[in-house]
Design an enzyme around this catalytic site. Structure first.
Site, PDB file in Angstrom:
ATOM      1  N   ASP A 165       0.830  -1.199   0.000  1.00  0.00           N
ATOM      2  CA  ASP A 165       0.000   0.000   0.000  1.00  0.00           C
ATOM      3  C   ASP A 165       0.869   1.256   0.000  1.00  0.00           C
ATOM      4  O   ASP A 165       2.082   1.205   0.160  1.00  0.00           O
ATOM      5  CB  ASP A 165      -0.988  -0.019   1.169  1.00  0.00           C
ATOM      6  N   GLN A 166       0.222   2.376  -0.164  1.00  0.00           N
ATOM      7  CA  GLN A 166       0.924   3.644  -0.375  1.00  0.00           C
ATOM      8  C   GLN A 166       1.864   3.985   0.777  1.00  0.00           C
ATOM      9  O   GLN A 166       2.934   4.569   0.571  1.00  0.00           O
ATOM     10  CB  GLN A 166      -0.103   4.764  -0.573  1.00  0.00           C
TER      11      GLN A 166
END
Length: 309
Positions: A165-166
């Site tokens: 994820d980011q």
């Protein structure tokens, strides 16, 4: 303008665009393909009324969406959208049915009237993902992706193997050999992924035991499979935990810790299967995998597949 079989045959052998279709003269539908190639050479792209209908290989061959994905045209999901929207042709005939099988060495596949060639070489890349980038090949909102960091990533059709994820960092693989992505990610084959996680608060051993056995995440009907959770260092306000999992649910590690009352402050992947994140590969940097690393990764899958069988 009419061309003979001999003329088209010479064009196929002299023009690089047709190098992969030399065997089509031996195929059952050679008349249909002759007409199509003849019209291609003369600049006519409309569908030809042939003496034989377009053939669909229902039992043998490769699925059309898989062929498009392996050729670097699009991801498997996007390839399905291209097919259902009528943008894909096989031997000059529009194909809209998912699951249609083709013979890559014989059939002529087009997307938007451009011939798709079977990929002859594959590439594997190891990236140390930095904080803030999106793990995808292309983002429709214009955000920076991991592919922006790798040279020729878009040209070579590289696709991330799984997701970080980011807010997560660490080891990420990218490849254009897309038929291996599912094999490496599916939980039943047991490829392990190792992380170093920093969480808020001091974690207790009984909480780690609960996580090791598996917990039921909110909104899901199956608990997580048993995993490795080992405290590396514990302080009054935060703890470091080594985590090894063999599945890849969305934001799984963050959700697992949140379920037992601990927020994740940072998460770094340090291993995927046998591949360790090198200490000299700084965040934002990448390198191509060596042939021996690729072979070892694929060999692991073969061994796991035997164990599953």
């Amino acid at each position: 303008m009419l061309l003979s079989f001999q003329t088209v045959y010479r064009i196929c052998h002299s023009n690089k665009a047709f190098y992969s279709y030399r065997q089509l003269w031996k195929s059952p539908s050679r008349w249909n393909k002759y007409l199509y190639l003849r019209n291609y050479c003369t600049g006519v792209f409309h569908q030809v009324e042939s003496k034989e209908p377009a053939q669909v290989h229902s039992e043998a061959g490769e699925r059309l969406q898989k062929f498009l994905s392996n050729s670097g045209i699009a991801s498997r999901r996007h390839a399905e959208q291209l097919i259902t929207s009528g943008r894909v042709k096989c031997n000059g005939v529009v194909v809209t049915a998912l699951g249609t099988k083709i013979l890559p060495d014989e059939d002529i596949v087009e997307v938007d009237d451009k011939i798709v060639h079977k990929r002859s070489s594959y590439r594997w890349v190891m990236l140390n993902k930095p904080f803030g980038l999106i793990t995808t090949a292309k983002d429709d909102r214009g955000r920076r992706t991991v592919c922006d960091l790798v040279k020729d990533a878009y040209k070579d059709g590289l696709i991330p193997v799984g997701r970080l994820d980011q807010a997560s960092t660490g080891l990420l693989l990218l490849t254009n050999e897309t038929n291996w992505i599912h094999k490496l990610l599916h939980p039943k084959f047991g490829h392990s992924k190792e992380y170093i996680v920093r969480i808020k608060g001091r974690i207790e051993e009984k909480t780690l035991d609960k996580l090791r056995r598996g917990i039921l995440l909110p909104g899901e009907d199956k608990p997580t499979v048993p995993a490795v959770f080992k405290a590396i260092a514990c302080y009054a306000d935060h703890s470091y935990v080594r985590v090894v999992i063999r599945e890849g649910r969305k934001r799984q590690i963050r959700r697992m810790f949140l379920t037992v009352g601990h927020n994740v402050l940072s998460l770094e992947r340090i291993r995927f299967g046998s591949l360790l994140l090198p200490s000299d590969l700084k965040q934002g940097k990448w390198r191509d995998l060596t042939p021996s690393e690729i072979t070892k990764l694929k060999t692991e899958f073969v061994k796991q597949n035997r164990n599953v069988a």
